[in-house]
Enzyme design. Structure first.
Site, PDB file in Angstrom:
ATOM      1  N   ASP A 177       0.833  -1.200   0.000  1.00 32.27           N
ATOM      2  CA  ASP A 177       0.000   0.000   0.000  1.00 32.27           C
ATOM      3  C   ASP A 177       0.872   1.256   0.000  1.00 32.27           C
ATOM      4  O   ASP A 177       2.016   1.233   0.489  1.00 32.27           O
ATOM      5  CB  ASP A 177      -0.906   0.015   1.226  1.00 32.27           C
ATOM      6  CG  ASP A 177      -2.013  -1.017   1.138  1.00 32.27           C
ATOM      7  OD1 ASP A 177      -2.449  -1.322   0.017  1.00 32.27           O
ATOM      8  OD2 ASP A 177      -2.434  -1.530   2.198  1.00 32.27           O
ATOM      9  N   TYR A 230       6.898  -8.584   8.231  1.00 27.24           N
ATOM     10  CA  TYR A 230       6.517  -7.175   8.319  1.00 27.24           C
ATOM     11  C   TYR A 230       6.855  -6.610   9.695  1.00 27.24           C
ATOM     12  O   TYR A 230       6.699  -7.289  10.725  1.00 27.24           O
ATOM     13  CB  TYR A 230       5.014  -6.999   8.113  1.00 27.24           C
ATOM     14  CG  TYR A 230       4.498  -7.415   6.762  1.00 27.24           C
ATOM     15  CD1 TYR A 230       4.510  -6.532   5.685  1.00 27.24           C
ATOM     16  CD2 TYR A 230       3.970  -8.689   6.558  1.00 27.24           C
ATOM     17  CE1 TYR A 230       4.017  -6.906   4.448  1.00 27.24           C
ATOM     18  CE2 TYR A 230       3.474  -9.067   5.317  1.00 27.24           C
ATOM     19  CZ  TYR A 230       3.502  -8.176   4.269  1.00 27.24           C
ATOM     20  OH  TYR A 230       3.017  -8.548   3.042  1.00 27.24           O
ATOM     21  N   ASP A 275      -6.288   1.650   8.362  1.00 27.03           N
ATOM     22  CA  ASP A 275      -4.953   2.187   8.147  1.00 27.03           C
ATOM     23  C   ASP A 275      -5.025   3.712   8.220  1.00 27.03           C
ATOM     24  O   ASP A 275      -6.123   4.279   8.368  1.00 27.03           O
ATOM     25  CB  ASP A 275      -4.372   1.694   6.808  1.00 27.03           C
ATOM     26  CG  ASP A 275      -5.170   2.143   5.593  1.00 27.03           C
ATOM     27  OD1 ASP A 275      -5.682   3.273   5.592  1.00 27.03           O
ATOM     28  OD2 ASP A 275      -5.289   1.362   4.629  1.00 27.03           O
ATOM     29  N   ARG A 331      -3.277  -4.980   8.018  1.00 28.63           N
ATOM     30  CA  ARG A 331      -4.165  -3.981   8.627  1.00 28.63           C
ATOM     31  C   ARG A 331      -5.395  -4.632   9.247  1.00 28.63           C
ATOM     32  O   ARG A 331      -5.907  -4.180  10.269  1.00 28.63           O
ATOM     33  CB  ARG A 331      -4.553  -2.898   7.633  1.00 28.63           C
ATOM     34  CG  ARG A 331      -5.086  -3.352   6.325  1.00 28.63           C
ATOM     35  CD  ARG A 331      -4.954  -2.215   5.307  1.00 28.63           C
ATOM     36  NE  ARG A 331      -5.054  -2.680   3.941  1.00 28.63           N
ATOM     37  CZ  ARG A 331      -6.125  -2.564   3.194  1.00 28.63           C
ATOM     38  NH1 ARG A 331      -7.215  -2.000   3.689  1.00 28.63           N
ATOM     39  NH2 ARG A 331      -6.125  -3.001   1.960  1.00 28.63           N
TER      40      ARG A 331
END
Length: 309
Positions: free
Chosen positions: A49, A77, A91, A182
């Site tokens: 993203d 991550y 988010d 998310r």
């Protein structure tokens, strides 16, 4: 202005481990890398993203034929989670829809993390590229519509607690394919009773590749063309987990011309990375029902192989 000759596209093969900056879409990053390297063909191996940063492997030329082997790869991550706030998109790009007091400590966080490790079910977010009746879900979300989504199985190998500073939680997540971090952040916030959204995300690893081996945009822009080329990894690095088969000259010639070949001891259904006698990658093959090695992806313009009598 850069001379026209410098913009001329060319065939260039390999994989660039790009450190995507915050604020760039994955496609914008891809197009920038493609332009800097003057590549004829390029593709990435899974989107990040715009608000996220980190490792975005970009395949150039012949390497694009093997990019699917990274689409299913594990990923790592670094996730920063804002507790006590929920947004429409889970988010920082969404609008705040709820605020709650945060009364959470490390013990509380560590007590809920096992709920989100192992084989779990996750409902894809509305703001995603998954399609419903031929249209991505985010198109429905932008019109204020919500459609039913089926929970999908995903694997979370481990979640490491890194820090909790007031209402900011930092975790490292090692997952299989298809995980929405998310959504994970939002679900963890729900389990803690205070709500949450994913405030920052940095991808540290994709399959065998690590962010510390990547290159950022300023470095790539400052490099001359020869230095940029030297940053590329060979296409066969995408096939590291496949069993390797080295062919003799005759078999290599047949295989590189699209002909299935027979080799003893092969198991039906096995996918293999096939190499010429000099070690050059010829392509990827699958053992068919006849026990023959059938080409599935061939490297274009493989090294010349002399046909023997």
């Amino acid at each position: 202005m850069m001379p026209e000759v410098a913009r001329r596209r060319r065939r260039i093969d390999g994989v660039l481990l790009f450190d995507k900056p915050i604020g760039w879409s994955s496609n914008a990053a891809l197009q920038k890398v493609k332009w800097l390297l003057r590549a004829e063909k390029a593709g990435h191996t899974g989107t990040l993203d715009p608000f996220a940063s980190g490792l975005l492997p970009i395949c150039l030329g012949e390497a694009t034929k093997f990019s699917q082997f990274l689409l299913n790869a594990d990923k790592v991550y670094l996730a920063e989670i804002q507790l006590g706030v929920r947004t429409t998109t889970a988010d920082p790009e969404g609008e705040v829809i709820e605020r709650c007091p945060v009364r959470v400590d490390r013990l509380a966080v560590e007590s809920v993390l096992p709920e989100f490790t192992g084989d779990i079910l996750q409902v894809p977010p509305m703001h995603s590229a998954l399609k419903r009746e031929g249209r991505p879900l985010y198109e429905y979300a932008r019109r204020g519509e919500t459609v039913e989504r089926v929970a999908r199985p995903v694997v979370v190998h481990r979640i490491d607690f890194l820090a909790l500073e007031k209402d900011r939680l930092t975790l490292r997540v090692h997952s299989g394919k298809g995980l929405y971090v998310r959504t994970l952040a939002e679900d963890i916030g729900m389990a803690l009773g205070c709500g949450a959204y994913l405030s920052a995300l940095r991808r540290e690893a994709v399959g065998p590749f690590r962010l510390e081996n990547g290159v950022d945009l300023p470095t790539l822009e400052a490099a001359i063309e020869a230095e940029r080329e030297a940053l590329l990894w060979p296409a066969e690095c995408l096939l590291g987990e496949l069993p390797r088969l080295d062919l003799d000259v005759d078999s290599a010639w047949q295989f590189s011309h699209g002909q299935p070949i027979w080799c003893s001891g092969l198991q039906v259904g096995v996918v293999m990375a096939v190499h010429a006698p000099d070690g050059a990658l010829l392509g990827v093959a699958e053992v068919n029902d006849e026990g023959k090695l059938a080409p599935r992806r061939l490297v274009m313009a493989a090294p010349a192989l002399q046909e023997t009598a």
